[in-house]
Design an enzyme around this catalytic site. Structure first.
Site, PDB file in Angstrom:
ATOM      1  N   CYS A  15      74.752  60.652  40.872  1.00  0.00           N
ATOM      2  CA  CYS A  15      76.179  61.055  40.901  1.00  0.00           C
ATOM      3  C   CYS A  15      76.311  62.132  42.314  1.00  0.00           C
ATOM      4  CB  CYS A  15      75.628  62.529  39.966  1.00  0.00           C
ATOM      5  SG  CYS A  15      74.219  63.326  39.928  1.00  0.00           S
ATOM      6  N   CYS A  18      72.143  63.786  43.508  1.00  0.00           N
ATOM      7  CA  CYS A  18      71.576  62.238  44.016  1.00  0.00           C
ATOM      8  C   CYS A  18      71.316  61.926  45.893  1.00  0.00           C
ATOM      9  CB  CYS A  18      71.887  60.653  43.368  1.00  0.00           C
ATOM     10  SG  CYS A  18      71.703  61.301  41.542  1.00  0.00           S
ATOM     11  N   CYS A  86      43.976  34.214  62.880  1.00  0.00           N
ATOM     12  CA  CYS A  86      45.201  34.068  62.603  1.00  0.00           C
ATOM     13  C   CYS A  86      46.507  34.664  62.302  1.00  0.00           C
ATOM     14  CB  CYS A  86      45.009  32.613  62.075  1.00  0.00           C
ATOM     15  SG  CYS A  86      44.320  31.439  62.707  1.00  0.00           S
ATOM     16  N   ASP A 499      48.683  55.734  24.806  1.00  0.00           N
ATOM     17  CA  ASP A 499      49.554  56.146  24.056  1.00  0.00           C
ATOM     18  C   ASP A 499      49.263  55.682  22.425  1.00  0.00           C
ATOM     19  OD1 ASP A 499      52.475  57.387  23.529  1.00  0.00           O
ATOM     20  OD2 ASP A 499      52.874  55.613  23.607  1.00  0.00           O
ATOM     21  N   ASP A 698      53.973  51.290  26.963  1.00  0.00           N
ATOM     22  CA  ASP A 698      54.670  50.346  26.297  1.00  0.00           C
ATOM     23  C   ASP A 698      55.807  49.916  27.334  1.00  0.00           C
ATOM     24  OD1 ASP A 698      56.570  51.926  26.439  1.00  0.00           O
ATOM     25  OD2 ASP A 698      57.755  52.117  24.387  1.00  0.00           O
TER      26      ASP A 698
END
Length: 819
Positions: A15, A18, A86, A499, A698
């Site tokens: 939007c 942003c 190198c 968690d 997760d």
């Protein structure tokens, strides 16, 4: 330098706010004079002063604001890299290009990874910069196949093998002819300077050609590397011998010994070629994990086209194709089963040895093996989008990354060769003016020894080879470590936060206890409850119905079902009026639960939900339902404790339930009633008191917390290995892999530290010895040939030490540590 403009493509804008946020953030940067962000095109145009701000800062700012800058990334195989110098030279060359954000050369893989803006710089320009730095970039193909790498490696090994054999065949007679007093039986023609010159010249300029090529390339760019040391050192011995051979009178008239050193130059080059040969073979083994993954891919697929079953190369399978798989065959691509049933061996992707049952609607993945039945599936992901291709890409990126510990080695490598040349020159001067007679001979021998003994190769290979083997080892077990930084941080962890829901627990309720009273049996209680809940959509009701189904009970439809929100259900079962729910439901219906109260409280204190069953106005049983622990949760927590780590559980659940789960697992601390958006703040608080924190979640719901932690571990991501958050991605939903990832990290860092110690100690100890520091005390000098042997094998030692990781099993039990 004047002002410049750059266009950056940005992901994640939704939007106008942003746009404002990004414009404000970028405008604050020093040196930025104008910023225009376009939501429609998803681009930011920035006008800036390159003397005051780097492009990297724009990327960092955009990412800090929560968006992503679209940067193209390419990996270019490069020929001609031999030592850490190198790496520095190539990174410097590409880093100077406008539009290159980051450039990272990896000595172990012989690849250069470049992040760049295609609007500012092309791949052609990047390759040109590498070429101008004196190296040869290979062609880059969009579809990465193992063939070119294997062929190139085999070609290099074959060339080195041929050069080594020729070197040995020519060096042996040179050595024999150089010491007639040791070998009086050799033919006289060998004890001749002209013969030795003829034999030594091909060794110097054909066997050692690669060193001269490398030396010339670095000379053009006013840099120096390993090739410089070898070319200068051996050339000094060869050219001195050449002058002695052509005009010996120059030396005899001045009282110098007319001794030649063709043997020194030839044997040094031959030994270094042997070291390069062994190193090339060993480096090939470090990338074995990638080759193993690539070999897993099926070569052909059987698809239905025009109603006919046809066999085609796997590259030709298209999204939407119907693919046929028979018992014992490899599944060619990823898809969803449309017809049939089977068991599939997914161990090559997950490390899980037990075959997995597959039925209609289930996902299958390319490279896994169909065991029993036949089935047809629709191709959903093909080519670079398959899980296997994603794993290969992730492992390749990890293997191409650098650990922070390597920065020190890189800094030293940048100045190493010039310092060594300086030490060698000083050595020559000191021996020539202050050394014993013949001073020139002593000066020359020690000058060559210093140049040849120094080995920046070992420094350059110490970290990347260990990372390659370590990340490859992890991939074999379904533990994907995304890069060197995660690997290094994981070994320093002090605290692990889990968690609760879906990580420590299964994430869905299940029946844990059934209590029967007043002459009823447990099965009666379960059957009545399951019939009453048959029409319910509540998770607790589903758990009861599932338990009855597991026991094979026939669940008939209840009569007069009524859901009572927040309390329970009412139904008629076998002419009995059944009530199932909480205390409030019983109170509202004047049903006494006193005789069950003690047991109900016990269940509740254990974090379980107690559901009371009443039949015809009498409480006759209790069913306890809870989110149960995953199979290996307790074992994993115990193992983390044994490793001396603090283990914390974080959850949005109430304190009573959280503490009940924590007691079962023997957690050190519980952070309960924490909202998802607050989890990252809790981690921040721990970091502020000096904790180094890993968050295990997760990867989707826990994304902010994973991003805030020092190491984010995304567990049970299954096939979504490209998940953005999480420095470590665990394919399987097995908490023991958290332990395995930390153990692997510790072992890999132990290997890296040992490699770096060896590389530093070798150079620090032997360069002074080569310079002749032992001569005043013990009359000992280091022969340049022995220096060459030591140098050749130092890098082989480092690579071989890294290869020991291949035998390491991170899932093996470790001895218990008393906390």
């Amino acid at each position: 330098m004047g002002k410049k403009r750059i266009d950056i493509s940005i992901r994640g804008m939704s939007c106008a706010s942003c746009v404002e946020k990004i414009e404000k953030g970028l405008s604050k940067l020093e040196g930025v004079s104008e910023v225009n962000v376009n939501l429609a095109t998803e681009r930011a145009s920035i006008v800036f002063d390159p003397d005051k701000v780097e492009v990297k800062k724009f990327i960092q700012t955009i990412e800090d604001l929560g968006y992503q800058a679209n940067i193209e990334k390419i990996t270019i195989p490069v020929e001609g890299m031999h030592c850490a110098s190198c790496v520095v030279t190539i990174e410097k060359a590409i880093g100077q290009l406008e539009g290159v954000v980051r450039g990272s050369a990896n000595l172990a893989t012989e690849k250069v990874t470049v992040e760049y803006f295609p609007s500012q710089v092309s791949i052609k320009e990047i390759k040109k910069a590498i070429e101008e730095a004196g190296y040869k970039p290979r062609e880059v193909k969009e579809e990465i196949t193992p063939d070119w790498e294997r062929i190139a490696r085999e070609k290099e090994i074959q060339t080195l093998k041929t050069k080594f054999i020729i070197g040995v065949l020519l060096s042996m007679p040179i050595f024999l002819g150089s010491f007639p007093e040791w070998f009086p039986w050799i033919p006289n023609f060998l004890n001749n300077h002209i013969t030795l010159l003829i034999l030594a010249t091909p060794v110097q300029f054909w066997v050692g050609l690669q060193f001269y090529r490398g030396f010339w390339a670095t000379l053009k760019h006013k840099t120096a590397d390993m090739n410089t040391l070898i070319a200068v050192g051996t050339s000094a011995a060869y050219l001195y011998s050449l002058v002695v051979t052509i005009i010996p009178s120059y030396f005899t008239t001045r009282g110098f010994v007319t001794q030649v050193y063709y043997d020194t130059a030839a044997i040094i080059i031959t030994l270094i070629i042997l070291g390069r040969l062994l190193e090339a073979k060993a480096k090939g083994e470090t990338s074995e994990a990638i080759r193993k993954l690539m070999k897993l891919q099926a070569k052909t697929a059987r698809v239905i086209r025009g109603g006919q079953e046809v066999e085609i190369p796997v590259e030709e399978v298209q999204k939407g194709d119907l693919v046929v798989v028979r018992p014992g065959e490899k599944i060619p691509v990823d898809g969803i089963i449309k017809e049939g049933y089977s068991t599939v061996d997914e161990s090559m992707l997950t490390g899980e040895s037990m075959p997995v049952e597959k039925k209609e609607g289930d996902e299958v993945f390319g490279a896994t093996i169909n065991r029993t039945g036949s089935f047809k599936f629709e191709a959903i992901k093909v080519g670079k989008d398959t899980v296997l291709a994603q794993i290969i890409k992730l492992v390749e990126e990890a293997q191409g990354s650098k650990a922070p510990i390597q920065r020190l080695a890189d800094k030293i490598s940048g100045i190493f060769v010039p310092v060594v040349i300086g030490i060698a020159t000083l050595t020559f001067i000191l021996w020539y003016f202050f050394g014993p007679h013949p001073a020139l001979t002593f000066a020359l021998v020690n000058f060559v020894a210093v140049l040849i003994i120094a080995c920046p190769c070992a420094l350059g290979l110490a970290t990347p080879t260990a990372i390659m083997v370590g990340t490859g080892k992890g991939a074999e077990s379904g533990v994907l470590i995304k890069g060197g930084e995660s690997l290094e941080t994981a070994h320093k962890l002090t605290t692990i936060i889990f968690d609760k829901t879906g990580t420590l627990t299964k994430g869905k309720p299940a029946v844990t206890d059934i209590l029967a009273a007043d002459g009823f049996k447990e099965d009666d209680i379960l059957l009545f409850a399951s019939m009453a809940e048959k029409g319910s959509e509540h998770p607790l009701g589903e758990a009861i119905v599932n338990k009855a189904k597991e026991k094979g009970m026939k669940i008939e439809d209840p009569k007069g079902f009524e859901a009572i929100p927040g309390h329970g259900v009412r139904a008629k079962v076998d002419e009995k009026e059944i009530l199932l729910g909480n205390r409030k439901l019983m109170e509202d219906n004047n049903i006494s639960v006193g005789h069950l109260e003690e047991k109900i409280k016990t269940f509740e204190n254990e974090g379980k939900t107690a559901m009371i069953l009443a039949a015809d106005k009498k409480a006759v049983g209790v069913i306890a339902v809870a989110d149960t622990l995953k199979e290996y949760s307790k074992e994993a927590v115990e193992e983390l404790h044994r490793m001396g780590l603090e283990v914390i559980m974080i959850t949005g659940d109430n304190k009573r339930t959280a503490k009940a789960i924590a007691r079962q697992l023997n957690m050190d601390r519980v952070l309960a009633e924490v909202l998802p958006q607050e989890k990252a703040n809790e981690i921040k608080k721990l970091q502020e008191v000096g904790k180094i924190v890993a968050m295990v979640g997760d990867g989707i719901n826990d994304a902010p917390a994973l991003a805030q932690s020092d190491v984010g571990i995304a567990i049970g991501s299954g096939t979504d290995v490209a998940i953005e958050t999480g420095g470590i991605v665990l394919i399987k939903d097995d908490l023991r892999d958290v332990v395995a990832s930390i153990k692997l990290s510790k072992q890999t860092m132990r290997t890296i530290k040992w490699n770096l110690f060896w590389a530093f100690a070798y150079n620090v100890a032997l360069i002074p010895v080569a310079a002749g520091i032992l001569w005043p005390f013990f009359r000992i000098l280091l022969n340049p040939v022995l220096a060459a042997a030591a140098m050749a094998f130092s890098s082989v030692t480092v690579v071989s030490n890294s290869l020991r990781l291949k035998r390491y099993n991170p899932k093996a039990q470790q001895p218990k540590i008393i906390r």
